[in-house]
Design a protein around this motif. Structure first.
Motif, PDB file in Angstrom:
ATOM      1  N   GLN A   1      12.743  15.552  -1.354  1.00 60.52           N
ATOM      2  CA  GLN A   1      12.046  16.441  -0.435  1.00 60.52           C
ATOM      3  C   GLN A   1      11.281  17.365  -1.309  1.00 60.52           C
ATOM      4  O   GLN A   1       9.941  17.835  -0.797  1.00 60.52           O
ATOM      5  N   SER A   2      11.476  17.748  -2.323  1.00 63.29           N
ATOM      6  CA  SER A   2      10.931  18.728  -3.285  1.00 63.29           C
ATOM      7  C   SER A   2       9.876  18.141  -4.013  1.00 63.29           C
ATOM      8  O   SER A   2       8.810  18.555  -4.529  1.00 63.29           O
ATOM      9  N   ASN A   3       9.786  16.860  -4.348  1.00 63.90           N
ATOM     10  CA  ASN A   3       9.005  16.097  -5.488  1.00 63.90           C
ATOM     11  C   ASN A   3       8.025  15.334  -4.888  1.00 63.90           C
ATOM     12  O   ASN A   3       6.925  15.090  -5.354  1.00 63.90           O
ATOM     13  N   ALA A   4       8.343  14.520  -3.721  1.00 60.56           N
ATOM     14  CA  ALA A   4       7.714  13.365  -2.905  1.00 60.56           C
ATOM     15  C   ALA A   4       6.135  14.149  -2.596  1.00 60.56           C
ATOM     16  O   ALA A   4       5.169  13.773  -2.752  1.00 60.56           O
ATOM     17  N   ALA A   5       6.089  15.607  -2.184  1.00 64.52           N
ATOM     18  CA  ALA A   5       4.902  15.912  -1.665  1.00 64.52           C
ATOM     19  C   ALA A   5       3.663  15.969  -2.710  1.00 64.52           C
ATOM     20  O   ALA A   5       2.453  15.874  -2.498  1.00 64.52           O
ATOM     21  N   SER A   6       4.090  16.122  -3.880  1.00 63.17           N
ATOM     22  CA  SER A   6       3.255  16.410  -5.227  1.00 63.17           C
ATOM     23  C   SER A   6       3.210  15.087  -5.919  1.00 63.17           C
ATOM     24  O   SER A   6       2.331  15.204  -7.064  1.00 63.17           O
ATOM     25  N   ALA A   7       3.771  14.353  -5.581  1.00 61.31           N
ATOM     26  CA  ALA A   7       3.797  12.958  -6.485  1.00 61.31           C
ATOM     27  C   ALA A   7       2.517  12.199  -6.513  1.00 61.31           C
ATOM     28  O   ALA A   7       2.109  12.095  -5.195  1.00 61.31           O
ATOM     29  N   PRO A   8       2.056  11.799  -7.671  1.00 55.68           N
ATOM     30  CA  PRO A   8       0.734  10.965  -7.671  1.00 55.68           C
ATOM     31  C   PRO A   8       1.174   9.644  -7.164  1.00 55.68           C
ATOM     32  O   PRO A   8       2.163   8.891  -7.210  1.00 55.68           O
ATOM     33  N   VAL A   9       0.116   8.937  -6.705  1.00 55.64           N
ATOM     34  CA  VAL A   9       0.186   7.471  -6.396  1.00 55.64           C
ATOM     35  C   VAL A   9      -0.431   6.855  -7.434  1.00 55.64           C
ATOM     36  O   VAL A   9      -1.485   6.931  -7.900  1.00 55.64           O
ATOM     37  N   VAL A  10       0.551   5.825  -7.885  1.00 53.85           N
ATOM     38  CA  VAL A  10      -0.152   4.945  -8.982  1.00 53.85           C
ATOM     39  C   VAL A  10      -0.159   3.665  -8.484  1.00 53.85           C
ATOM     40  O   VAL A  10       0.893   3.030  -8.200  1.00 53.85           O
ATOM     41  N   ASP A  11      -1.393   2.879  -8.886  1.00 57.10           N
ATOM     42  CA  ASP A  11      -1.478   1.766  -8.129  1.00 57.10           C
ATOM     43  C   ASP A  11      -1.477   0.667  -9.225  1.00 57.10           C
ATOM     44  O   ASP A  11      -2.347   0.486 -10.162  1.00 57.10           O
ATOM     45  N   LEU A  12      -0.377   0.104  -9.581  1.00 55.43           N
ATOM     46  CA  LEU A  12       0.028  -1.027 -10.586  1.00 55.43           C
ATOM     47  C   LEU A  12      -0.806  -2.240 -10.296  1.00 55.43           C
ATOM     48  O   LEU A  12      -0.785  -3.252 -11.398  1.00 55.43           O
ATOM     49  N   THR A  13      -1.511  -2.436  -9.281  1.00 57.19           N
ATOM     50  CA  THR A  13      -2.074  -3.570  -8.872  1.00 57.19           C
ATOM     51  C   THR A  13      -3.534  -3.597  -9.482  1.00 57.19           C
ATOM     52  O   THR A  13      -4.227  -4.782  -9.634  1.00 57.19           O
ATOM     53  N   GLU A  14      -4.112  -2.536  -9.995  1.00 53.61           N
ATOM     54  CA  GLU A  14      -5.593  -2.236 -10.490  1.00 53.61           C
ATOM     55  C   GLU A  14      -5.335  -2.322 -12.028  1.00 53.61           C
ATOM     56  O   GLU A  14      -4.391  -1.648 -12.421  1.00 53.61           O
ATOM     57  N   ALA A  15      -6.515  -3.026 -12.331  1.00 52.68           N
ATOM     58  CA  ALA A  15      -6.466  -3.194 -13.981  1.00 52.68           C
ATOM     59  C   ALA A  15      -7.021  -1.865 -14.426  1.00 52.68           C
ATOM     60  O   ALA A  15      -8.062  -1.192 -13.950  1.00 52.68           O
ATOM     61  N   SER A  16      -6.488  -1.329 -15.605  1.00 59.43           N
ATOM     62  CA  SER A  16      -7.042  -0.027 -16.055  1.00 59.43           C
ATOM     63  C   SER A  16      -8.055  -0.054 -17.014  1.00 59.43           C
ATOM     64  O   SER A  16      -8.424  -1.228 -17.606  1.00 59.43           O
TER      65      SER A  16
END
Length: 62
Positions: free
Chosen positions: A47-62
């Motif tokens: 509840q306290s961490n999810a709202a500010s957690a970044p979304v990391v897309d591991l399917t995209e090449a960096s």
């Protein structure tokens, strides 16, 4: 209807939680915890961490 967390015990007598969406579908579930209090702390952490957690897309090449 809003989502909700449910605490339950599994076949191994561990406490787990699941997050259900407003339509009743399970959208997240936890590991097994040794106590109900530990499961509640896990819910609090989400509840306290999810709202500010970044979304990391591991399917995209960096």
């Amino acid at each position: 209807m809003t989502g909700k967390f449910e605490i339950y015990s599994d076949a191994a007598d561990k406490f787990r939680w699941r997050l259900k969406a407003g339509n009743g579908e399970i959208v997240a579930q936890s590991q097994g915890y040794g106590s109900k209090d530990a499961a509640k702390k896990g819910i609090s952490s989400v509840q306290s961490n999810a709202a500010s957690a970044p979304v990391v897309d591991l399917t995209e090449a960096s």
